[in-house]
Design a protein around this motif. Structure first.
Motif: not given
Length: 109
Positions: A56-58, A49-54, A12-13
């Motif tokens: 990582m941003v958090e 992936l959107p969940e990975t992006y979210a 994912p990363t």
């Protein structure tokens, strides 16, 4: 499409680049996945992936709150990714006005 998304879930990363993804499914299918929200484009060649992006941003926001600022190297280490992905993500967050670059570090806006 399933194989491509599985490749993104497997790392994912450190997912496949956009050019690798396009070779796997074709440009039209890749554009569709991005338009549908199955993938988030953060730069010309970096997708998540959107969940990975979210997540990582958090994590980046939490790190900045905790430390006051973060560097590319700190983000790379904390997210267990490469410099390529850390830089693309931080530049994307700068463009979205979530972070701001100050010297070699990023702070929250």
């Amino acid at each position: 499409m399933d194989q491509l998304l599985a490749a993104f879930r497997a790392h994912p990363t450190r997912p496949p680049s956009a050019s690798e993804a396009a070779r796997m499914v074709g440009e039209d299918v890749l554009d569709l996945l991005i338009a549908r929200g199955d993938l988030v484009r953060v730069s010309a060649d970096v997708l998540f992936l959107p969940e990975t992006y979210a997540q990582m941003v958090e994590r980046i926001q939490a790190l900045i709150r905790e430390r006051g600022s973060v560097t590319v190297a700190e983000v790379r280490d904390q997210l267990e990714t490469s410099r390529k992905y850390a830089v693309a993500l931080l530049e994307h967050l700068d463009e979205r006005r979530i972070t701001r670059r100050v010297g070699d570090a990023r702070v929250l806006r």
